[in-house]
Design a protein around this motif. Structure first.
Motif, PDB file in Angstrom:
ATOM      1  N   HIS A  50       3.830   0.969  -5.357  1.00 48.15           N
ATOM      2  CA  HIS A  50       3.915   1.866  -6.509  1.00 48.15           C
ATOM      3  C   HIS A  50       5.064   2.848  -6.369  1.00 48.15           C
ATOM      4  O   HIS A  50       5.414   3.241  -5.254  1.00 48.15           O
ATOM      5  CB  HIS A  50       2.591   2.616  -6.686  1.00 48.15           C
ATOM      6  N   LEU A  51       5.615   3.230  -7.510  1.00 45.35           N
ATOM      7  CA  LEU A  51       6.757   4.138  -7.497  1.00 45.35           C
ATOM      8  C   LEU A  51       6.310   5.590  -7.544  1.00 45.35           C
ATOM      9  O   LEU A  51       5.351   5.933  -8.242  1.00 45.35           O
ATOM     10  CB  LEU A  51       7.636   3.881  -8.726  1.00 45.35           C
ATOM     11  N   VAL A  52       7.029   6.413  -6.800  1.00 43.39           N
ATOM     12  CA  VAL A  52       6.870   7.859  -6.958  1.00 43.39           C
ATOM     13  C   VAL A  52       7.958   8.298  -7.931  1.00 43.39           C
ATOM     14  O   VAL A  52       9.126   7.956  -7.756  1.00 43.39           O
ATOM     15  CB  VAL A  52       7.037   8.589  -5.611  1.00 43.39           C
ATOM     16  N   LEU A  53       7.551   9.015  -8.956  1.00 45.34           N
ATOM     17  CA  LEU A  53       8.512   9.444  -9.985  1.00 45.34           C
ATOM     18  C   LEU A  53       8.605  10.975 -10.014  1.00 45.34           C
ATOM     19  O   LEU A  53       7.713  11.656  -9.502  1.00 45.34           O
ATOM     20  CB  LEU A  53       8.085   8.869 -11.341  1.00 45.34           C
ATOM     21  N   PRO A  54       9.668  11.494 -10.592  1.00 43.64           N
ATOM     22  CA  PRO A  54       9.854  12.957 -10.578  1.00 43.64           C
ATOM     23  C   PRO A  54       8.674  13.731 -11.161  1.00 43.64           C
ATOM     24  O   PRO A  54       8.370  14.828 -10.698  1.00 43.64           O
ATOM     25  CB  PRO A  54      11.119  13.155 -11.414  1.00 43.64           C
ATOM     26  N   TYR A  55       7.972  13.151 -12.158  1.00 40.90           N
ATOM     27  CA  TYR A  55       6.820  13.890 -12.697  1.00 40.90           C
ATOM     28  C   TYR A  55       5.689  13.987 -11.679  1.00 40.90           C
ATOM     29  O   TYR A  55       4.898  14.919 -11.700  1.00 40.90           O
ATOM     30  CB  TYR A  55       6.336  13.312 -14.040  1.00 40.90           C
ATOM     31  N   HIS A  56       5.624  13.039 -10.741  1.00 43.15           N
ATOM     32  CA  HIS A  56       4.605  13.152  -9.684  1.00 43.15           C
ATOM     33  C   HIS A  56       4.895  14.366  -8.802  1.00 43.15           C
ATOM     34  O   HIS A  56       3.997  15.128  -8.461  1.00 43.15           O
ATOM     35  CB  HIS A  56       4.594  11.882  -8.804  1.00 43.15           C
TER      36      HIS A  56
ATOM     37  N   GLU B 208      15.596   7.561 -16.013  1.00 43.62           N
ATOM     38  CA  GLU B 208      15.900   6.157 -16.274  1.00 43.62           C
ATOM     39  C   GLU B 208      17.213   5.762 -15.584  1.00 43.62           C
ATOM     40  O   GLU B 208      17.276   4.753 -14.857  1.00 43.62           O
ATOM     41  CB  GLU B 208      16.002   5.928 -17.792  1.00 43.62           C
ATOM     42  N   ALA B 209      18.236   6.601 -15.772  1.00 38.85           N
ATOM     43  CA  ALA B 209      19.555   6.272 -15.200  1.00 38.85           C
ATOM     44  C   ALA B 209      19.492   6.235 -13.671  1.00 38.85           C
ATOM     45  O   ALA B 209      19.951   5.273 -13.030  1.00 38.85           O
ATOM     46  CB  ALA B 209      20.582   7.291 -15.677  1.00 38.85           C
ATOM     47  N   GLU B 210      18.894   7.286 -13.103  1.00 36.36           N
ATOM     48  CA  GLU B 210      18.833   7.385 -11.627  1.00 36.36           C
ATOM     49  C   GLU B 210      18.043   6.232 -11.009  1.00 36.36           C
ATOM     50  O   GLU B 210      18.439   5.643 -10.012  1.00 36.36           O
ATOM     51  CB  GLU B 210      18.078   8.661 -11.235  1.00 36.36           C
ATOM     52  N   TYR B 211      16.902   5.938 -11.633  1.00 38.52           N
ATOM     53  CA  TYR B 211      16.016   4.921 -11.060  1.00 38.52           C
ATOM     54  C   TYR B 211      16.610   3.526 -11.214  1.00 38.52           C
ATOM     55  O   TYR B 211      16.469   2.692 -10.317  1.00 38.52           O
ATOM     56  CB  TYR B 211      14.604   5.023 -11.658  1.00 38.52           C
ATOM     57  N   LEU B 212      17.268   3.285 -12.346  1.00 38.19           N
ATOM     58  CA  LEU B 212      17.844   1.952 -12.523  1.00 38.19           C
ATOM     59  C   LEU B 212      19.034   1.743 -11.587  1.00 38.19           C
ATOM     60  O   LEU B 212      19.287   0.628 -11.126  1.00 38.19           O
ATOM     61  CB  LEU B 212      18.208   1.701 -13.992  1.00 38.19           C
ATOM     62  N   GLU B 213      19.703   2.836 -11.254  1.00 35.04           N
ATOM     63  CA  GLU B 213      20.805   2.730 -10.282  1.00 35.04           C
ATOM     64  C   GLU B 213      20.218   2.383  -8.897  1.00 35.04           C
ATOM     65  O   GLU B 213      20.694   1.476  -8.210  1.00 35.04           O
ATOM     66  CB  GLU B 213      21.574   4.049 -10.238  1.00 35.04           C
ATOM     67  N   ALA B 214      19.161   3.099  -8.532  1.00 28.03           N
ATOM     68  CA  ALA B 214      18.511   2.818  -7.231  1.00 28.03           C
ATOM     69  C   ALA B 214      17.942   1.394  -7.218  1.00 28.03           C
ATOM     70  O   ALA B 214      17.965   0.711  -6.193  1.00 28.03           O
ATOM     71  CB  ALA B 214      17.410   3.837  -6.969  1.00 28.03           C
TER      72      ALA B 214
ATOM     73  N   GLY C  23       0.790  -1.231   0.000  1.00 25.59           N
ATOM     74  CA  GLY C  23       0.000   0.000   0.000  1.00 25.59           C
ATOM     75  C   GLY C  23       0.819   1.276   0.000  1.00 25.59           C
ATOM     76  O   GLY C  23       0.270   2.375  -0.115  1.00 25.59           O
ATOM     77  N   VAL C  24       2.127   1.119   0.112  1.00 26.24           N
ATOM     78  CA  VAL C  24       3.007   2.298   0.196  1.00 26.24           C
ATOM     79  C   VAL C  24       3.332   2.807  -1.208  1.00 26.24           C
ATOM     80  O   VAL C  24       3.417   2.031  -2.148  1.00 26.24           O
ATOM     81  CB  VAL C  24       4.311   1.886   0.938  1.00 26.24           C
ATOM     82  N   VAL C  25       3.496   4.117  -1.358  1.00 27.86           N
ATOM     83  CA  VAL C  25       4.076   4.629  -2.602  1.00 27.86           C
ATOM     84  C   VAL C  25       5.516   5.016  -2.303  1.00 27.86           C
ATOM     85  O   VAL C  25       5.792   5.711  -1.330  1.00 27.86           O
ATOM     86  CB  VAL C  25       3.297   5.830  -3.203  1.00 27.86           C
ATOM     87  N   LEU C  26       6.399   4.522  -3.148  1.00 24.63           N
ATOM     88  CA  LEU C  26       7.792   4.502  -2.763  1.00 24.63           C
ATOM     89  C   LEU C  26       8.679   5.234  -3.768  1.00 24.63           C
ATOM     90  O   LEU C  26       8.632   4.948  -4.962  1.00 24.63           O
ATOM     91  CB  LEU C  26       8.156   3.020  -2.683  1.00 24.63           C
ATOM     92  N   ASP C  27       9.421   6.169  -3.257  1.00 26.93           N
ATOM     93  CA  ASP C  27      10.403   6.848  -4.078  1.00 26.93           C
ATOM     94  C   ASP C  27      11.714   6.088  -3.893  1.00 26.93           C
ATOM     95  O   ASP C  27      12.334   6.175  -2.827  1.00 26.93           O
ATOM     96  CB  ASP C  27      10.520   8.303  -3.597  1.00 26.93           C
ATOM     97  N   PRO C  28      12.134   5.313  -4.909  1.00 27.15           N
ATOM     98  CA  PRO C  28      13.289   4.424  -4.709  1.00 27.15           C
ATOM     99  C   PRO C  28      14.562   5.171  -4.349  1.00 27.15           C
ATOM    100  O   PRO C  28      15.385   4.667  -3.586  1.00 27.15           O
ATOM    101  CB  PRO C  28      13.458   3.723  -6.060  1.00 27.15           C
ATOM    102  N   ILE C  29      14.688   6.393  -4.874  1.00 22.33           N
ATOM    103  CA  ILE C  29      15.908   7.154  -4.580  1.00 22.33           C
ATOM    104  C   ILE C  29      15.891   7.596  -3.119  1.00 22.33           C
ATOM    105  O   ILE C  29      16.895   7.520  -2.413  1.00 22.33           O
ATOM    106  CB  ILE C  29      16.031   8.329  -5.559  1.00 22.33           C
TER     107      ILE C  29
END
Ligand code: IMP
Ligand code: MG
Length: 464
Positions: A146-152, A228-234, A112-118
């Motif tokens: 679910h992921l939190v992304l920079p556009y969010h 893409e680069a940042e998230y794949l690193e995380a 249920g959490v929304v997660l910013d991987p970085i």
């Protein structure tokens, strides 16, 4: 005493799980021979905030974690800020359950959490710098989160700007837009992030759509390649922690493990039951722990409501008992500044209309009252017992925002104690007026007082 503890532990760890194993669950029954709270004081507990967040949940969670085996975070994102002080070290946790600070406890970030991987990767690094062990042995992250992304985040900010004086006062962490994507079925999940090619493909589409939205706001778009680069690193940092948390939790239940569901935010920030639209985008109330973790309701044994001895809220929205003079006093003591955004919290008197309603929506059995020491210097203390709207007496808050804004709190006054309480170790050591005040809060909330907190440290916790 030692023998007593030994017998207690045998009951909790051996007898109860054995009985569980032989008495399978039936509908409406916990499957345990005795209600678990008769065998142990922990059982499976949902901890919720009974006000507008920042009730001091982090400290109470940390305190209860001593008795739990697993600590689960089931909603919200890094909009939360749980402050825990251990010895001389202060920890502010945003996404990782507070259980991480105790050895041998498993922490679960559930579906249920929304997660910013970085942000999670950073939080893990920060904890490791403070010598806290974070390994796959003590942290598990749901592949369904679910992921939190920079556009969010960018859209969160733009929506707030556009609303002007009607803004919600969000933490600008992208929480609303991320849950929005989840509900619209266009969100990306941890499982996507674990599959780089699939992630890139989905991300490209999402960036395109969201950049069109940002453009419509007159804002700059986000850059696919960078994300893409940042998230794949995380992703590679988080990979060892990712798995099926539902299966893990059910196996733990079968083994008789005790789970603490740590709530984030508070009842009146709940998307359904809070002061909409001035709410967060998840279900912060007890039911959210079930949907947010996949643990069914009849596996939950008790609900503990955490509340401050007064009320605070950050962000905009109605707040019937708000009192600036009282707020100035608390801020002057260095209290009530947000742990996520540093904003000064709005402060007011204890609102029993709110906590009673929280008791109803969450099914609160027990309450923990925190920050009692914040009231130590006052000669008289007000408690709101009900609201008045025109000539009408209201026992429950109206669901309509404009009507709630129209409500006038009706107060009783209680004598203060004007004595420091931060050194009290037992309920009996509290000044009689403080005891009476706490009893009054419990009576008005219609729940049992079980914990009172008189300071930020673990030792400053009184168990009744
Ligand atoms: P969001 O969760 O960032 O979208 O913010 C929505 C509302 O919830 C705002 O009023 C925030 O200040 C409030 N909020 C979100 N998280 C917390 C929290 O952990 N404590 C207190 N208020 C919060
Ligand atoms: Mg907080």
């Amino acid at each position: 005493m030692l023998f007593g503890n030994f017998v207690w532990e045998v009951l909790r760890r051996v007898v109860s799980p054995l009985i569980c194993a032989f008495l399978p669950a039936r509908h409406g029954c916990t499957g345990k021979f005795l209600p678990p709270y008769l065998i142990t004081d922990m059982a499976n507990t949902i901890l919720v905030g009974a006000q507008w967040g920042d009730e001091g949940k982090g400290k109470i969670i940390d305190f209860l974690t001593e008795k739990a085996d697993i600590v689960v975070r089931s909603q919200g994102g890094n909009n939360a800020g749980h402050t825990v002080i251990v010895g001389d070290t202060k920890y502010i946790l945003h996404l990782i359950p507070s259980g991480i600070l105790r050895a041998g406890k498993k922490c679960v970030i559930a579906n249920g959490v929304v997660l910013d991987p970085i942000a999670v990767a950073k939080e893990i690094d920060g904890l490791r710098e403070k010598k806290v062990k974070v390994t796959k042995a003590n942290l598990l992250i749901s592949d369904c989160a679910h992921l939190v992304l920079p556009y969010h985040r960018a859209i969160d900010e733009q929506r707030e700007l556009k609303k002007g004086k009607n803004k919600i006062g969000t933490t600008k962490r992208g929480i609303g837009p991320a849950y929005g994507d989840k509900a619209a079925r266009v969100g990306l999940r941890m499982s996507d992030l674990m599959q780089p090619e699939l992630f890139s493909q989905k991300l490209k589409e999402r960036v395109k759509e969201n950049n069109a939205v940002l453009e419509a706001f007159g804002a700059k778009g986000v850059k696919f390649k960078e994300i893409e680069a940042e998230y794949l690193e995380a992703a590679e940092k988080l990979r060892p922690f990712v798995g099926n948390t539902v299966v893990y939790l059910h196996e733990a239940l079968k083994a008789g493990k005790e789970i603490l569901f740590e709530g984030a935010q508070g009842t009146f920030l709940d998307l359904d039951h809070g002061t909409y639209p001035y709410v967060t985008s998840s279900n912060t109330t007890a039911g959210g722990a079930c949907t947010g973790s996949g643990v069914p309701p009849h596996r939950m044994d008790r609900v503990l409501g955490v509340m401050k001895a007064y009320t605070t809220r950050v962000g905009e929205g109605p707040f019937p008992t708000e009192n600036d003079e009282f707020g100035d006093m608390l801020h002057g003591m260095g209290r009530e500044f947000g742990s996520t955004t540093g904003r000064a919290r709005r402060c007011g008197w204890f609102d029993a209309v709110a906590t009673r309603y929280a008791g109803m929506v969450n099914g609160i059995d027990d309450i923990a009252v925190t920050n009692l020491d914040g009231l130590d210097s006052l000669a008289t203390i007000k408690i709101c017992t009900h609201y008045k709207r025109g000539n009408k007496k209201l026992e429950v808050p109206p669901s309509d925002m404009l009507q709630l804004t129209d409500c006038k709190p009706v107060y009783i006054e209680m004598p203060g104690w004007q004595t420091p309480t931060h050194e009290a170790k037992t309920f009996g050591e509290l000044p009689p007026n403080a005891q009476a005040y706490l009893h009054k809060l419990a009576e008005l909330t219609q729940a049992k007082l079980t914990i009172a907190s008189v300071g930020p440290n673990r030792e400053q916790t009184i168990v009744l």
